[in-house]
Design a protein around this motif. Structure first.
Motif, PDB file in Angstrom:
ATOM      1  N   ILE A 117       0.666  -1.364  -0.042  1.00  0.00           N
ATOM      2  CA  ILE A 117      -0.042   0.021   0.153  1.00  0.00           C
ATOM      3  C   ILE A 117       0.944   1.062  -0.194  1.00  0.00           C
ATOM      4  O   ILE A 117       1.765   1.440   0.663  1.00  0.00           O
ATOM      5  CB  ILE A 117      -0.959  -0.056   1.313  1.00  0.00           C
ATOM      6  N   GLY A 118       0.379   2.226  -0.837  1.00  0.00           N
ATOM      7  CA  GLY A 118       1.250   3.500  -0.731  1.00  0.00           C
ATOM      8  C   GLY A 118       1.375   4.084  -2.198  1.00  0.00           C
ATOM      9  O   GLY A 118       1.196   3.379  -3.271  1.00  0.00           O
ATOM     10  N   GLU A 119       1.526   5.210  -2.386  1.00  0.00           N
ATOM     11  CA  GLU A 119       1.838   5.859  -3.553  1.00  0.00           C
ATOM     12  C   GLU A 119       3.120   6.446  -4.016  1.00  0.00           C
ATOM     13  O   GLU A 119       3.594   6.766  -5.127  1.00  0.00           O
ATOM     14  CB  GLU A 119       0.920   6.934  -3.734  1.00  0.00           C
ATOM     15  N   VAL A 120       4.225   6.520  -3.071  1.00  0.00           N
ATOM     16  CA  VAL A 120       5.498   7.277  -3.232  1.00  0.00           C
ATOM     17  C   VAL A 120       6.376   6.546  -2.150  1.00  0.00           C
ATOM     18  O   VAL A 120       6.414   5.885  -1.290  1.00  0.00           O
ATOM     19  CB  VAL A 120       5.492   8.720  -2.775  1.00  0.00           C
ATOM     20  N   THR A 121       7.675   6.828  -2.671  1.00  0.00           N
ATOM     21  CA  THR A 121       8.833   6.097  -2.070  1.00  0.00           C
ATOM     22  C   THR A 121       9.212   7.279  -0.669  1.00  0.00           C
ATOM     23  O   THR A 121       8.731   7.887  -0.727  1.00  0.00           O
ATOM     24  CB  THR A 121      10.256   6.183  -2.858  1.00  0.00           C
ATOM     25  N   HIS A 122      10.163   6.402   0.040  1.00  0.00           N
ATOM     26  CA  HIS A 122      10.397   6.945   1.188  1.00  0.00           C
ATOM     27  C   HIS A 122      11.006   8.535   1.000  1.00  0.00           C
ATOM     28  O   HIS A 122      10.595   9.386   1.550  1.00  0.00           O
ATOM     29  CB  HIS A 122      11.435   6.260   2.092  1.00  0.00           C
ATOM     30  N   GLY A 166       5.445  14.059  -5.763  1.00  0.00           N
ATOM     31  CA  GLY A 166       6.591  13.449  -5.288  1.00  0.00           C
ATOM     32  C   GLY A 166       7.599  13.238  -6.586  1.00  0.00           C
ATOM     33  O   GLY A 166       8.810  13.518  -5.968  1.00  0.00           O
ATOM     34  N   LYS A 167       7.444  13.176  -7.566  1.00  0.00           N
ATOM     35  CA  LYS A 167       8.379  13.283  -8.511  1.00  0.00           C
ATOM     36  C   LYS A 167       8.854  14.480  -8.865  1.00  0.00           C
ATOM     37  O   LYS A 167      10.103  14.439  -9.131  1.00  0.00           O
ATOM     38  CB  LYS A 167       7.640  12.658  -9.905  1.00  0.00           C
ATOM     39  N   VAL A 168       8.094  15.572  -8.582  1.00  0.00           N
ATOM     40  CA  VAL A 168       8.859  16.868  -8.924  1.00  0.00           C
ATOM     41  C   VAL A 168       9.578  17.249  -7.675  1.00  0.00           C
ATOM     42  O   VAL A 168      10.591  17.710  -7.754  1.00  0.00           O
ATOM     43  CB  VAL A 168       7.803  17.922  -9.118  1.00  0.00           C
ATOM     44  N   GLN A 178      10.446  10.269  -1.716  1.00  0.00           N
ATOM     45  CA  GLN A 178       9.775  11.224  -2.324  1.00  0.00           C
ATOM     46  C   GLN A 178       8.825  11.681  -1.232  1.00  0.00           C
ATOM     47  O   GLN A 178       8.486  12.884  -1.434  1.00  0.00           O
ATOM     48  CB  GLN A 178       8.774  10.512  -3.585  1.00  0.00           C
ATOM     49  N   ALA A 179       8.481  11.093  -0.499  1.00  0.00           N
ATOM     50  CA  ALA A 179       7.499  11.409   0.729  1.00  0.00           C
ATOM     51  C   ALA A 179       8.278  12.375   1.548  1.00  0.00           C
ATOM     52  O   ALA A 179       7.853  13.386   2.023  1.00  0.00           O
ATOM     53  CB  ALA A 179       7.039  10.293   1.702  1.00  0.00           C
ATOM     54  N   LEU A 180       9.516  12.211   1.892  1.00  0.00           N
ATOM     55  CA  LEU A 180      10.279  13.022   2.585  1.00  0.00           C
ATOM     56  C   LEU A 180      10.607  14.324   1.915  1.00  0.00           C
ATOM     57  O   LEU A 180      10.428  15.521   2.387  1.00  0.00           O
ATOM     58  CB  LEU A 180      11.758  12.500   2.913  1.00  0.00           C
ATOM     59  N   THR A 181      10.789  14.388   0.555  1.00  0.00           N
ATOM     60  CA  THR A 181      11.084  15.557  -0.121  1.00  0.00           C
ATOM     61  C   THR A 181       9.650  16.496  -0.392  1.00  0.00           C
ATOM     62  O   THR A 181       9.682  17.646  -0.379  1.00  0.00           O
ATOM     63  CB  THR A 181      11.686  15.508  -1.468  1.00  0.00           C
ATOM     64  N   ALA A 182       8.746  15.760  -0.216  1.00  0.00           N
ATOM     65  CA  ALA A 182       7.317  16.391  -0.504  1.00  0.00           C
ATOM     66  C   ALA A 182       6.986  17.313   1.077  1.00  0.00           C
ATOM     67  O   ALA A 182       6.530  18.150   0.878  1.00  0.00           O
ATOM     68  CB  ALA A 182       6.202  15.323  -0.757  1.00  0.00           C
ATOM     69  N   ALA A 183       7.168  16.346   1.924  1.00  0.00           N
ATOM     70  CA  ALA A 183       7.186  17.124   3.059  1.00  0.00           C
ATOM     71  C   ALA A 183       8.063  18.250   3.571  1.00  0.00           C
ATOM     72  O   ALA A 183       7.688  19.540   3.985  1.00  0.00           O
ATOM     73  CB  ALA A 183       7.334  16.155   4.555  1.00  0.00           C
ATOM     74  N   LEU A 184       9.419  17.990   3.193  1.00  0.00           N
ATOM     75  CA  LEU A 184      10.313  19.015   3.029  1.00  0.00           C
ATOM     76  C   LEU A 184      10.082  20.273   2.241  1.00  0.00           C
ATOM     77  O   LEU A 184      10.336  21.262   2.762  1.00  0.00           O
ATOM     78  CB  LEU A 184      11.897  18.639   2.734  1.00  0.00           C
ATOM     79  N   SER A 185       9.304  20.176   1.085  1.00  0.00           N
ATOM     80  CA  SER A 185       9.091  21.277   0.162  1.00  0.00           C
ATOM     81  C   SER A 185       8.093  22.212   0.937  1.00  0.00           C
ATOM     82  O   SER A 185       8.022  23.332   0.227  1.00  0.00           O
ATOM     83  CB  SER A 185       8.495  20.800  -1.373  1.00  0.00           C
ATOM     84  N   ALA A 186       7.390  21.766   1.726  1.00  0.00           N
ATOM     85  CA  ALA A 186       6.377  22.620   2.592  1.00  0.00           C
ATOM     86  C   ALA A 186       6.976  23.339   3.636  1.00  0.00           C
ATOM     87  O   ALA A 186       6.748  24.472   3.996  1.00  0.00           O
ATOM     88  CB  ALA A 186       5.254  21.787   3.266  1.00  0.00           C
ATOM     89  N   ALA A 225       2.245   9.908   4.957  1.00  0.00           N
ATOM     90  CA  ALA A 225       0.970   8.974   4.863  1.00  0.00           C
ATOM     91  C   ALA A 225       1.033   8.039   3.558  1.00  0.00           C
ATOM     92  O   ALA A 225       0.489   6.972   3.359  1.00  0.00           O
ATOM     93  CB  ALA A 225      -0.329   9.292   5.359  1.00  0.00           C
ATOM     94  N   ALA A 226       1.269   8.806   2.331  1.00  0.00           N
ATOM     95  CA  ALA A 226       1.332   8.243   1.122  1.00  0.00           C
ATOM     96  C   ALA A 226       2.355   7.274   0.743  1.00  0.00           C
ATOM     97  O   ALA A 226       2.493   6.820  -0.525  1.00  0.00           O
ATOM     98  CB  ALA A 226       1.306   9.432   0.140  1.00  0.00           C
ATOM     99  N   VAL A 227       3.222   6.906   1.787  1.00  0.00           N
ATOM    100  CA  VAL A 227       4.318   6.077   1.510  1.00  0.00           C
ATOM    101  C   VAL A 227       4.257   4.786   1.177  1.00  0.00           C
ATOM    102  O   VAL A 227       3.254   3.930   1.801  1.00  0.00           O
ATOM    103  CB  VAL A 227       5.517   6.344   2.474  1.00  0.00           C
ATOM    104  N   LYS A 228       5.121   4.105   0.309  1.00  0.00           N
ATOM    105  CA  LYS A 228       4.860   2.730   0.180  1.00  0.00           C
ATOM    106  C   LYS A 228       5.648   1.890   1.400  1.00  0.00           C
ATOM    107  O   LYS A 228       6.771   1.737   1.361  1.00  0.00           O
ATOM    108  CB  LYS A 228       5.360   2.360  -1.243  1.00  0.00           C
ATOM    109  N   THR A 229       4.892   1.311   2.269  1.00  0.00           N
ATOM    110  CA  THR A 229       5.418   0.745   3.331  1.00  0.00           C
ATOM    111  C   THR A 229       4.395  -0.099   3.992  1.00  0.00           C
ATOM    112  O   THR A 229       3.326   0.228   3.945  1.00  0.00           O
ATOM    113  CB  THR A 229       6.205   1.608   4.444  1.00  0.00           C
TER     114      THR A 229
END
Length: 543
Positions: free
Chosen positions: A127-132, A284-286, A134-142, A361-365
């Protein structure tokens, strides 16, 4: 009916905006006048001050710091102890554990009745949509944004060089809060019929507190949080970012034209729209490309200035140390400088606010703690690394060129340089870098725009999650929110809605109150998840 009302609101808002402007009614001025009393009331509640040794400290900052200290001690300093695990998990070192291993050793009831191990990716997928990462960079970007550029400069100017040490300490403590909230974000997330992930405080407050027999309280807190995150996404996560990026662009373009801000906002809205339409996967990819790039630009430039002035570093370190622990400091003594540093760090990394857990929460794990541990890196990068770089540059350049006197403050946002001229936060950082590296304002403009752009991407996702929690999941709700968000990009870039932005900042930090309550109640769940994940890693090493 709800869908029709949302659609109607989407269509009517821009019409009202432009019709008022066409009639010469001054859209932003009217909103400013109407909204200021509301903003003042909300801000006074959220940032209610408590006097400590003669200095006013917002109660929300005290809650964040005490919460971070509690989680650090409760989880036996996991923020330091598990730093190596965090780095390896971010790099994908433990992906095999996440994706393939049947973890009977960790307490799961596998295999199931037909002999199929439900954890194995070969059968059902993780379950999940992004890698660890990608999730970290998405959160960091905010969180890695204009606060790192403008806010830190004001903190140093107001509190002196010593504020740097207290910023670093607050950042290290904030790692514990991020660990807890991100773990819970994954543990209590939900999966839609289309495979999309829905997570964050709204869900762990609802489901987690229900498990504790506090379902009613959890629902109230979750709705309150969702409303705040939607409002915060429109303001602090959108209009403020667009406004500051447009301001920096106009400085570089040497123009004060309002139309320049409008067209800048239109272009920015188009770019943001192209990304957010694709959801968290595209975000996440961006962000996995933009965040490292912008961090390298800013930190790299900072290191260049630091190494260009190696001989001044000992004096800078001495100023930082003396300023942090000099009880006779004219800038407020130890407590005064400490408060400034702690406050800036809290505003910068938002640890304990709960917003970042939505992205994580969107991470694949399969292991909630795996993402919690990864998330703990966020405040370290945001505050300990990037904020410290900004502070060092300002202190070193000021030592060399005497740009301003510490404490010469007109108000919270404006200080005086050596010529008695008023300069703001972004201006001060720009001045410091420009003094050391000629024409650096061009690079800083690029950094500011990238910071603002990436922040808007993540906050659009945060706001959408709160929106769907309130109004339901579906294409109509999704489109309505994204349309409103993009309109606000243009409004923010072309207006001066000071009170609206102040109000939205208050909404963001109002999220702290329900979130910290949930984190404290559910902290034992996090400790169990950490143990489960570390047990699985240890078992894998033996094999």
């Amino acid at each position: 009916m709800k869908k029709y009302l949302l659609s109607f609101f989407t269509l009517v808002l821009p019409i009202i905006t432009f019709s008022q402007e066409a009639q010469g009614m001054g859209f932003d001025e009217k909103i400013e006048t109407w909204f200021k009393p509301i903003s003042d009331v909300v801000s006074s509640v959220v940032f209610y001050p408590i006097s400590i040794v003669g200095r006013d400290v917002p109660i929300v900052i005290i809650i964040l710091l005490l919460g971070a200290l509690y989680f650090t001690i409760y989880n036996r300093f996991a923020n330091f102890r598990l730093m190596g695990v965090a780095i390896r998990a971010t790099r994908g070192k433990y992906d095999e554990i996440d994706h393939h291993v049947a973890e009977t050793v960790a307490g799961d009831s596998t295999p199931n009745d037909d002999g199929d191990s439900f954890e194995t990716i070969q059968k059902e997928g993780v379950i999940g949509e992004v890698t660890h990462f990608q999730a970290l960079t998405a959160a960091l970007s905010a969180t890695v944004g204009l606060g790192n550029i403008a806010g830190v400069s004001v903190a140093i100017a107001v509190g002196g060089p010593g504020a740097t040490i207290w910023m670093i300490l607050a950042g290290l403590l904030g790692m514990s809060s991020k660990l807890v909230e991100a773990t819970l974000g994954v543990k209590y997330r939900e999966v839609g019929e289309d495979g999309k992930i829905y997570g964050g405080p709204m869900y762990y407050l609802t489901k987690g507190l229900k498990e504790k027999g506090l379902g009613g309280l959890g629902k109230v807190l979750a709705v309150f949080f969702a409303i705040m995150v939607v409002g915060g996404s429109f303001g602090g996560g959108n209009m403020f970012q667009a406004n500051q990026a447009a301001a920096q662009f106009k400085i570089l373009a040497n123009t004060t034209s309002g139309s320049a801000g409008f067209w800048f906002g239109v272009v920015l809205a188009i770019l943001v729209g192209l990304v957010i339409i694709g959801g968290i996967k595209r975000i996440g990819k961006v962000t996995e490309k933009v965040v490292p790039f912008m961090a390298i630009i800013f930190v790299g430039a900072s290191l260049v200035i630091i190494f260009m002035n190696v001989s001044i570093i000992p004096a800078a370190i001495s100023e930082i140390w003396d300023g942090a622990f000099n009880a006779n400091s004219a800038l407020g003594g130890i407590i005064g400088v400490m408060i400034v540093g702690f406050q800036r760090a809290a505003f910068s990394n938002e640890a304990g606010v709960g917003s970042a857990s939505i992205a994580h929460a969107a991470v694949k794990t399969r292991f909630p703690a795996s993402e919690g541990i990864v998330a703990s890196i966020g405040p370290f990068i945001d505050t300990v690394v990037i904020c410290t770089m900004t502070a060092l540059v300002i202190i070193i350049v000021n030592l060399k060129n005497s740009l301003f006197a510490y404490g010469d403050v007109v108000n919270k946002e404006v200080l005086l340089n050596s010529n008695g001229e008023r300069i703001g936060g972004v201006d001060l950082t720009s001045l410091a870098f420009e003094t050391a590296i000629p024409n650096f304002s061009i690079v800083l403009t690029i950094a500011v725009i990238l910071f603002a752009f990436s922040s808007m991407l993540s906050w659009s996702y945060y706001g959408l999650q709160g929106w769907t929690y309130l109004f339901g999941r579906g294409k109509v709700a999704d489109i309505v929110f994204k349309a409103l968000f993009l309109i606000m990009v243009v409004v923010g870039a072309s207006s001066s809605l000071g009170s609206v932005i102040d109000f939205s900042d208050a909404m963001i930090f109002a999220m702290v109150f329900p979130n910290i309550i949930g984190l404290l109640i559910l902290a034992p769940k996090v400790r169990q998840e950490i143990k489960r994940y570390l047990t699985a890693i240890a078992h894998d090493k033996k094999e």
